[in-house]
Design a protein around this motif. Structure first.
Motif, PDB file in Angstrom:
ATOM      1  N   GLU A   1       9.431   6.975  -3.034  1.00 44.34           N
ATOM      2  CA  GLU A   1      10.119   7.971  -2.203  1.00 44.34           C
ATOM      3  C   GLU A   1      10.081   9.280  -2.949  1.00 44.34           C
ATOM      4  OE1 GLU A   1      14.045   7.341  -0.703  1.00 44.34           O
ATOM      5  OE2 GLU A   1      13.550   5.257  -0.164  1.00 44.34           O
TER       6      GLU A   1
ATOM      7  N   VAL B   1       0.847  -1.195   0.000  1.00 36.47           N
ATOM      8  CA  VAL B   1       0.000   0.000   0.000  1.00 36.47           C
ATOM      9  C   VAL B   1       0.884   1.248   0.000  1.00 36.47           C
ATOM     10  CG1 VAL B   1      -1.766   1.296   1.250  1.00 36.47           C
ATOM     11  CG2 VAL B   1      -1.806  -1.207   1.261  1.00 36.47           C
ATOM     12  N   VAL B   2       0.598   2.170  -0.900  1.00 35.95           N
ATOM     13  CA  VAL B   2       1.413   3.388  -1.007  1.00 35.95           C
ATOM     14  C   VAL B   2       0.697   4.560  -0.350  1.00 35.95           C
ATOM     15  CG1 VAL B   2       2.458   5.041  -2.594  1.00 35.95           C
ATOM     16  CG2 VAL B   2       2.515   2.598  -3.133  1.00 35.95           C
ATOM     17  N   GLU B   3       1.326   5.120   0.683  1.00 34.51           N
ATOM     18  CA  GLU B   3       0.738   6.253   1.399  1.00 34.51           C
ATOM     19  C   GLU B   3       0.775   7.532   0.569  1.00 34.51           C
ATOM     20  OE1 GLU B   3      -0.769   6.581   4.440  1.00 34.51           O
ATOM     21  OE2 GLU B   3      -0.801   4.386   4.299  1.00 34.51           O
ATOM     22  N   TYR B   4       1.865   7.689  -0.213  1.00 29.98           N
ATOM     23  CA  TYR B   4       2.097   8.959  -0.911  1.00 29.98           C
ATOM     24  C   TYR B   4       1.039   9.244  -1.971  1.00 29.98           C
ATOM     25  CZ  TYR B   4       4.694  12.535  -3.536  1.00 29.98           C
ATOM     26  OH  TYR B   4       5.079  13.699  -4.165  1.00 29.98           O
ATOM     27  N   ASP B   5       0.385   8.190  -2.481  1.00 29.55           N
ATOM     28  CA  ASP B   5      -0.511   8.357  -3.625  1.00 29.55           C
ATOM     29  C   ASP B   5      -1.957   8.601  -3.189  1.00 29.55           C
ATOM     30  OD1 ASP B   5      -1.637   8.337  -6.115  1.00 29.55           O
ATOM     31  OD2 ASP B   5      -1.511   6.166  -6.378  1.00 29.55           O
ATOM     32  N   ARG B   6      -2.309   9.863  -2.943  1.00 32.61           N
ATOM     33  CA  ARG B   6      -3.669  10.170  -2.468  1.00 32.61           C
ATOM     34  C   ARG B   6      -4.697  10.166  -3.597  1.00 32.61           C
ATOM     35  NH1 ARG B   6      -1.457  13.611   1.543  1.00 32.61           N
ATOM     36  NH2 ARG B   6       0.010  12.196   2.516  1.00 32.61           N
TER      37      ARG B   6
END
Length: 289
Positions: free
Chosen positions: A79, A47-52
């Motif tokens: 990153e 799961v990628v947090e950065y991709d809202r």
């Protein structure tokens, strides 16, 4: 057990600043700065947090629609030093870096124009961009500035291009997250100012264009604070200063020797600032590492 994930592809791309907002006159111009987004494609789902904004899903969808080779199971590691949702092309950097990682893992051999097309398409799908931000994609992928017609295929979209002086400093003043998306209707009362900005690009003066474009966006959105800050920075020695993208971040360009005093001027306003410069490498070379 929890084995280590295996990296199957890598890609990087950069954030950038606006020279001409694409929704102003239907032509856009941006330039990359040295804020990097690095994406690794790995062999298990993460799961990628950065991709809202669901950009990575849109990238995957666009890649599949082209019938390009795709690993059966994969995930992303991201990153990034590009602030999100502030006018600094974070979605463009993320989609371009992700596409480069897929390109790298699959040996698909796409060139920058083909990656820019897919990045633009994936931004439209994810609702991140009205125009598809083809100018931002080029800024994320390659150094220098390009004036682009976003309605065209990327390979035929470049109207004019040029280099930036790499010795200049770029200072980005952060003012938090964007409140609302800008539409063409909001910007249209400022058409004369956008035309002035376009005229500066056509004469090869993109720095003048940054300031007049920033004025146009600030006036269209009643952003009095941005006008005050920009005037103050130009009075204090900045060569150019204006809102980037739909804001609220403000980008200013100055000679390196002016940057310390400008940073303290900004600190007096109480804002956080990032010091960077225009990008010089196009990010392809570092993928071979």
């Amino acid at each position: 057990g929890g084995g280590k994930v295996k990296i199957i592809g890598r890609g990087s791309a950069r954030g950038g600043i606006s020279i001409l907002h694409a929704a102003g006159l239907g032509k856009g111009c941006s330039v990359g700065v040295d804020l990097l987004t690095e994406v690794q494609l790995v062999d298990s789902e993460i799961v990628v947090e950065y991709d809202r904004h669901g950009i990575l899903d849109s990238v995957e969808k666009c890649w599949r629609e082209e019938n390009l080779p795709m690993p059966s199971r994969f995930g992303w590691l991201v990153e990034s030093s590009v602030p999100i949702g502030q006018g600094l092309k974070s979605s463009s950097a993320l989609s371009c870096a992700a596409l480069r990682a897929l390109n790298n893992s699959s040996w698909a051999g796409l060139n920058n124009s083909e990656i820019a097309n897919l990045a633009s398409k994936s931004q439209k799908i994810s609702g991140c961009s009205i125009t598809g931000s083809l100018d931002d994609a080029f800024a994320s992928l390659e150094p220098g500035w390009k004036l682009v017609d976003p309605e065209m295929d990327a390979s035929e979209s470049v109207i004019l291009e040029g280099e930036m002086d790499l010795g200049l400093s770029v200072i980005i003043l952060l003012r938090g997250k964007r409140q609302e998306k800008l539409s063409k209707n909001i910007l249209s009362p400022q058409t004369p100012m956008f035309e002035r900005s376009l005229a500066s690009i056509m004469r090869g003066s993109p720095l003048d264009s940054i300031s007049s474009n920033g004025l146009a966006v600030a006036a269209a959105t009643n952003d009095h604070e941005a006008l005050r800050i920009s005037n103050m920075c130009i009075a204090s020695g900045a060569m150019a200063c204006g809102i980037s993208g739909s804001g609220p971040a403000i980008a200013l360009v100055c000679y390196e020797e002016e940057s310390e005093s400008l940073l303290s001027t900004i600190a007096n306003f109480g804002f956080e600032a990032i010091s960077t410069r225009f990008s010089s490498v196009d990010g392809i070379s570092e993928e071979a590492i």
